[in-house]
Scaffold this active site. Structure first.
Site, mmCIF file in Angstrom:
data_model
loop_
_atom_site.group_PDB
_atom_site.id
_atom_site.type_symbol
_atom_site.label_atom_id
_atom_site.label_comp_id
_atom_site.label_asym_id
_atom_site.label_seq_id
_atom_site.Cartn_x
_atom_site.Cartn_y
_atom_site.Cartn_z
ATOM 1 N N GLY A 177 -3.713 -7.220 -64.433
ATOM 2 C CA GLY A 177 -3.120 -7.316 -65.811
ATOM 3 C C GLY A 177 -2.959 -8.517 -66.294
ATOM 4 N N GLY A 189 -0.010 -10.706 -67.258
ATOM 5 C CA GLY A 189 0.620 -10.681 -67.279
ATOM 6 C C GLY A 189 1.846 -11.339 -67.616
ATOM 7 N NE ARG A 190 0.254 -16.917 -65.990
ATOM 8 C CZ ARG A 190 0.543 -18.199 -65.447
ATOM 9 N NH1 ARG A 190 1.079 -18.798 -65.586
ATOM 10 N NH2 ARG A 190 -0.828 -18.605 -64.703
ATOM 11 C CE LYS A 218 -2.652 -19.110 -67.305
ATOM 12 N NZ LYS A 218 -4.318 -19.797 -66.500
ATOM 13 C CG ASP A 252 8.452 -17.113 -65.606
ATOM 14 O OD1 ASP A 252 7.298 -16.819 -65.688
ATOM 15 O OD2 ASP A 252 8.907 -17.978 -65.163
ATOM 16 N N GLY A 253 5.953 -13.985 -67.131
ATOM 17 C CA GLY A 253 5.781 -13.940 -68.413
ATOM 18 C C GLY A 253 5.106 -15.539 -68.711
ATOM 19 N NE ARG A 273 -6.661 -17.022 -71.516
ATOM 20 C CZ ARG A 273 -6.242 -17.301 -69.723
ATOM 21 N NH1 ARG A 273 -7.033 -17.776 -69.171
ATOM 22 N NH2 ARG A 273 -6.131 -16.204 -69.952
ATOM 23 N NE ARG A 332 -9.885 -10.656 -67.444
ATOM 24 C CZ ARG A 332 -8.759 -11.559 -67.376
ATOM 25 N NH1 ARG A 332 -8.334 -11.682 -66.051
ATOM 26 N NH2 ARG A 332 -8.743 -12.572 -68.055
ATOM 27 C CG ASP A 387 -7.965 -10.806 -60.908
ATOM 28 O OD1 ASP A 387 -8.434 -10.853 -59.833
ATOM 29 O OD2 ASP A 387 -7.122 -11.988 -60.854
#
Length: 568
Positions: A151, A153-154, A174, A186-187, A244, A251, A321
């Site tokens: 997923g 994550g950041r 991102k 930590d994202g 972005r 995906r 992914d």
């Protein structure tokens, strides 16, 4: 559509104060929310109040995560979790923007970059009216092994924009903070990887490679700690965010996670959504639509990887992914453009087994497509499964045909000749033996005259061809090549060179160039980021600024020791 009670309440309030609160942009008391596809089109507007995003097209078809709190967990029965970006705590600086993306995709005037609203938006400090930030749930096979839930994550999908051309673009930050999918992260993203993603996204676009785009790059003074090479040497770096864009961020792993979790109804709904939105040639009432979808993805994935190979691009982490259902290049991490030709080139130092070496990318594409088929099989009947397997078997032929087509163009060959494949392979073998520069070999063949080749008179400026000329079989290859060029009907030497310079770039984002820009950026000198952004917009044209910077010369000696890892 079922909404969690908290979200239903927000929507009942019109989404203005309840969802956006003090963090929303343009929250005038009487602000009205434009209908999807009817956003204001004030071409040249620098005011974000005249601009709107929507999340409706992604929220309406699917259930969302029922848990509102933002903590790491195993998520089920949804496609997205609603979660807001985490603003930086320190000063934020705008490093770079893509003028073309801002003006031609987002319908804004480039002067918008000077506004505080824009800076807050692209750094995760505010959201646009109409947007509900989302983190996408997906899984994937990483280095050949099923990794379970992964997923965003950041990353936060901060809205969908339909521009004046009728194009639908999904905007994603991102490096914008933790989500339920952050696992042990930590994202955040650091400056070095964000510089590389911003530059390479745009570079690939101008090379003609299907790709996500990058609109902006910001850097903060927030401390982010990274073990860059996983050797225990943890260092403090600065956090950064890239805004972005892609037509879709779905995906292969988006479908895999649903198949593995047995959520087949939701998988079918997601697949139908993707087909309806992004595959207009496929009829939704066609009982074979999933088969047609798979056939298209197989063909377009073969095309994408052949295009990567034609410019010497190695993605670095070709996990399922990271493979787009729309067959565009996404998720730039430890990528690299091959310099000396080497089928075993691996840009990612984390890839100990060399699984994703450049010469194996086509095989990895086949592996990933087999995992896509595995995810689709519960939705296919026995006949369709058999046909899908046959389609997958045709992947290699499709890839090889496209690869040959592209490399024939790189050599300026017209028409068909039974010896063309041998001519290409012969050259690549000589390049491998002499460690010739991949990009400049083809570029210099685009610029040198046939007379110079015939006489084996290689001027000093063609430094790569000089390397090649030291091979004992070079003259034999030149003889074959010149004889083949005579079979180009209606062609001339000048036409050949003009044609070849339109497909063989003079400038690519070499690792040393990106590293030089990163090192200067660490000192708050972003001049080379901006220079590279400008140069890479015109990779096929000789540019004085690029020549002065040495971008077409032999890479410096220190570049041989550069390393890139998955750490970002």
């Amino acid at each position: 559509m079922w909404w969690p009670p908290w979200l239903a309440a927000c929507l009942a309030w019109g989404c203005v104060a309840a969802l956006c609160g003090s963090r929303g942009l343009c929250l005038a008391p009487n602000a009205s929310r434009p209908e999807p596809g009817q956003c204001p089109r004030r071409r040249g507007a620098a005011d974000l109040c005249a601009w709107a995003l929507s999340s409706d097209s992604l929220l309406d078809p699917f259930p969302v995560d029922v848990i509102q709190e933002n903590y790491v967990r195993n998520v089920r029965n949804c496609i997205f979790s609603i979660v807001y970006p985490t603003p930086f705590k320190s000063r934020v600086r705008l490093v770079a923007v893509s003028k073309e993306v801002i003006e031609n995709i987002l319908d804004l005037d480039i002067s918008v970059k000077g506004t505080s609203d824009f800076l807050e938006f692209v750094s995760g400090g505010k959201v646009i009216l109409g947007s509900v930030p989302l983190a996408h749930r997906y899984g994937g096979h990483q280095f050949g092994t099923w990794a379970g839930q992964l997923g965003d994550g950041r990353a936060h999908l901060v809205g969908v924009y339909t521009n004046r051309h009728g194009e639908r673009w999904e905007l994603q930050l991102k490096g914008s903070g933790k989500t339920p999918y952050s696992r042990n992260g930590d994202g955040r993203a650091v400056l070095r990887s964000s510089v590389r993603e911003f530059l390479c996204s745009e570079a690939m676009h101008y090379l003609g490679i299907p790709t996500s785009r990058a609109a902006s790059l910001v850097v903060s003074d927030d401390d982010v700690w990274r073990d860059q090479f996983y050797n225990g040497n943890i260092k403090k770096e600065r956090g950064a965010i890239v805004l972005r864009l892609a037509k879709s961020w779905f995906r292969i792993g988006s479908l895999e996670i649903l198949a593995h979790s047995g959520e087949l109804d939701l998988q079918r709904r997601l697949l139908d959504f993707v087909i309806q939105e992004h595959f207009p040639s496929i009829a939704m009432n066609d009982s074979n639509r999933y088969l047609e979808f798979f056939s298209t993805v197989v063909s377009e994935t073969a095309n994408l990887i052949a295009l990567w190979m034609s410019v010497g691009f190695a993605h670095g982490v070709c996990n399922t992914d990271n493979f787009s259902l729309l067959s565009i290049t996404i998720d730039y991490g430890p990528f690299g453009f091959m310099e000396s030709y080497d089928p075993n080139f691996v840009p990612n130092t984390s890839d100990d087994e060399r699984r994703y070496k450049i010469g194996n990318q086509a095989n990895v594409g086949l592996f990933n497509l087999s995992k896509l088929l595995q995810a689709l099989k519960p939705l296919l009947d026995p006949r369709q499964k058999h046909l899908a397997s046959q389609i997958l078997e045709g992947y290699g032929e499709r890839y090889y045909s496209r690869f040959t087509e592209l490399f024939k163009a790189k050599l300026g060959l017209l028409g068909e000749n039974e010896n063309d494949n041998y001519l290409i392979a012969f050259l690549l073998k000589i390049m491998e033996d002499t460690k010739a520069d991949f990009t400049m070999t083809f570029r210099e063949l685009s610029e040198i005259t046939e007379d110079q080749l015939r006489e084996l008179h290689i001027p000093e400026e063609f430094w790569t061809l000089q390397d090649l000329s030291k091979h004992k079989l070079f003259s034999e290859w030149v003889t074959m090549y010149l004889l083949r060029l005579k079979h180009n009907k209606g062609d001339s030497d000048s036409k050949r060179r003009t044609r070849m310079t339109t497909v063989n770039p003079r400038y690519i984002l070499r690792n040393w160039m990106a590293e030089s820009a990163v090192q200067k950026s660490n000192l708050n000198d972003f001049s080379e980021v901006r220079l590279l952004e400008q140069v890479l917009q015109h990779p096929f044209q000789r540019q004085e600024a690029a020549e002065r910077a040495g971008y077409s010369l032999r890479p410096p000696a220190w570049a041989k020791d550069l390393k890139v890892s998955c750490s970002s």
